[in-house]
Design an enzyme around this catalytic site. Structure first.
Site, PDB file in Angstrom:
ATOM      1  N   THR A  77      21.481  82.454 -21.540  1.00  0.00           N
ATOM      2  CA  THR A  77      21.667  81.107 -21.150  1.00  0.00           C
ATOM      3  C   THR A  77      20.966  80.294 -22.381  1.00  0.00           C
ATOM      4  OG1 THR A  77      21.304  81.388 -18.794  1.00  0.00           O
ATOM      5  CG2 THR A  77      20.947  79.214 -19.513  1.00  0.00           C
ATOM      6  N   ASN A 156      31.542  88.537 -16.212  1.00  0.00           N
ATOM      7  CA  ASN A 156      30.471  88.984 -15.352  1.00  0.00           C
ATOM      8  C   ASN A 156      30.854  89.151 -13.854  1.00  0.00           C
ATOM      9  OD1 ASN A 156      30.553  85.903 -16.014  1.00  0.00           O
ATOM     10  ND2 ASN A 156      29.272  85.859 -14.250  1.00  0.00           N
ATOM     11  N   GLN A 184      27.631  90.429 -20.961  1.00  0.00           N
ATOM     12  CA  GLN A 184      28.036  91.475 -20.196  1.00  0.00           C
ATOM     13  C   GLN A 184      28.571  92.696 -21.009  1.00  0.00           C
ATOM     14  OE1 GLN A 184      27.449  92.126 -17.054  1.00  0.00           O
ATOM     15  NE2 GLN A 184      26.893  90.058 -16.281  1.00  0.00           N
ATOM     16  N   CYS A 332      24.703  84.671 -10.336  1.00  0.00           N
ATOM     17  CA  CYS A 332      24.226  83.347 -10.965  1.00  0.00           C
ATOM     18  C   CYS A 332      24.728  82.099 -10.316  1.00  0.00           C
ATOM     19  CB  CYS A 332      24.827  83.439 -12.182  1.00  0.00           C
ATOM     20  SG  CYS A 332      24.594  84.957 -13.496  1.00  0.00           S
TER      21      CYS A 332
END
Ligand SMILES: Cc1ncc(COP(=O)(O)O)c(C=O)c1O
Length: 408
Positions: A77, A156, A184, A332
């Protein structure tokens, strides 16, 4: 071997730390606790050497020419934030336009939303029904104000792997910087920033059997030399791009985790893909109206995402969650009960977007676990369908979409 419950099959949300990774981390919590920026004693030199070695290991995994191109952050992030906001601020004079895709992870999308509020314009290129972007759509979205293209390497949720080399080529041709969220993909499939024309790449340790709380941003130093406005000011660490004391034990683990991934990738990805394919075949051959989401071939070896018509993904998970850990949509975003925007972007109906389940395998997944989770998923879906009036109507040949529901 006896199965151990619950079975973890949610390895695209995080992975367990590999014991070999933990082993090399431990001394850096205790006897080797130096600060890597302490230049005047051996504790500092030892820590700095360990960090530099990790830089080399990560650079080598992603094909970076120079370990100095690796900037440590707190995770994927933060890397994505630094890449997008850092370019936006540094190159604002040049232009205020960014091209990205509709299926980026939340970090990428949310940063773009913020930049839009600050006066940037962002083109969100759609994907096809298989989750692949058409590079021509990216070309058409570019304007003379475009300063950055950001395309995730692998998704993801559905695992679809984009044609990163073609995007890199296009970016070079147009003289535009290119960032990829490879969180990923790194450690799972071959990634090479030089061969693929990537200028900025985000990745994280906790998805490659390292610790949570550490990530990296690759920042190209040559051809072109990328400059970034820092998001965190302070002691000028990490070439001034990210100040703050480095978490040496986590970084040492990240390095070792990268090294292991590089060594085992061909064997591991083949083994996981074989188990994943078995799981997919077992489910799709036993359950009707179950649909594979994403591209059947161009996808991560450990990912499987299936929508089961007439059942809610959340209900399937509830039926299974005492014995196994899976995800519906992305972990997420699963704090909200919105349907998956990634599955919706493939053109699926809201119902099918709500009914997606993601299975993601990892280094320690066994064949017995795959067999068990497959069998139990089939049982739970079949039981839910037996209770579903919609499924019953559909089986009787009623077109569900033609039904007019009355509120009273
Ligand atoms: C594609 C993608 N990008 C970014 C992130 C965020 O990474 P981190 O959890 O290290 O902040 C994730 C997390 O799973 C992800 O899957």
């Amino acid at each position: 071997m006896a199965l151990k419950f619950p079975i973890f099959m949610d390895a695209q949300s995080t992975t367990p730390v590999d014991p070999r990774v933990l082993d090399v981390m431990l001394p850096y919590f205790t006897e080797r606790f130096g600060h890597p920026a302490s230049r005047n004693h051996s504790f500092g030199w030892e820590a700095e050497n360990a960090v530099d070695r990790a830089r080399e290991q990560i650079a080598s995994l992603i094909g970076a020419r120079d370990p100095k191109e690796i900037i440590f952050t707190s995770g994927g992030t933060e890397s994505i934030n630094l890449a997008l906001k850092g370019v936006a601020e540094m190159y604002r004079e040049k232009g205020n336009h960014i091209v990205t895709t509709a299926i980026e992870q939340r970090a990428g999308l949310d940063v773009c939303k913020r930049l839009e509020r600050q006066g940037f314009e962002v083109a969100y290129v759609p994907v096809g029904a298989d989750g692949l972007i058409d590079v021509d759509l990216i070309r058409r979205a570019i304007t003379d104000k475009t300063i950055l293209i950001s395309v995730m390497f692998a998704n993801n949720e559905i695992g679809t792997i984009q044609d990163i080399s073609s995007v890199g080529k296009l970016a070079k041709e147009k003289g535009i910087l290119f960032h990829t969220d490879a969180t990923q993909a790194v450690g799972k499939v071959p990634v090479n920033v030089e061969a693929m024309g990537v200028d900025l790449l985000s990745c994280t340790a906790h998805l490659i059997y390292g610790s949570k709380g550490v990530g990296a941003l690759y920042v190209r130093r040559k051809g072109p030399r990328v400059r970034l406005a820092p998001m965190i000011d302070g002691g000028g660490h990490e070439r001034g791009m990210r100040s703050g004391t480095l978490p040496v034990p986590l970084i040492v683990g990240f390095g070792r985790a990268s090294e292991i991934c590089r060594e085992v990738m061909p064997e591991e990805s083949a083994r996981l893909a074989k188990m994943r394919d078995r799981l997919q075949d077992a489910i799709l051959s036993s359950v009707d109206e179950a649909y594979l989401n994403g591209h059947p071939e161009r996808r991560l070896p450990h990912n499987l995402n299936i929508s089961f018509a007439y059942v809610e993904g959340e209900s399937v998970l509830m039926g299974l969650n005492k014995e196994s850990a899976l995800a519906s949509g992305s972990a997420c975003t699963s704090a909200t009960l919105e349907p998956s925007y990634v599955i919706a972007a493939l053109g699926a109906s809201t119902e099918l977007a709500h009914s997606s389940i993601r299975f993601s395998l990892h280094r320690f997944t066994t064949g017995e676990e795959v067999e068990y989770v497959g069998r139990r998923t089939i049982e739970v879906v079949q039981r839910l369908r037996e209770m579903s009036p919609l499924y019953e109507l559909a089986k009787e040949g009623v077109d569900i979409k033609s039904i007019h529901w009355k509120a009273e």
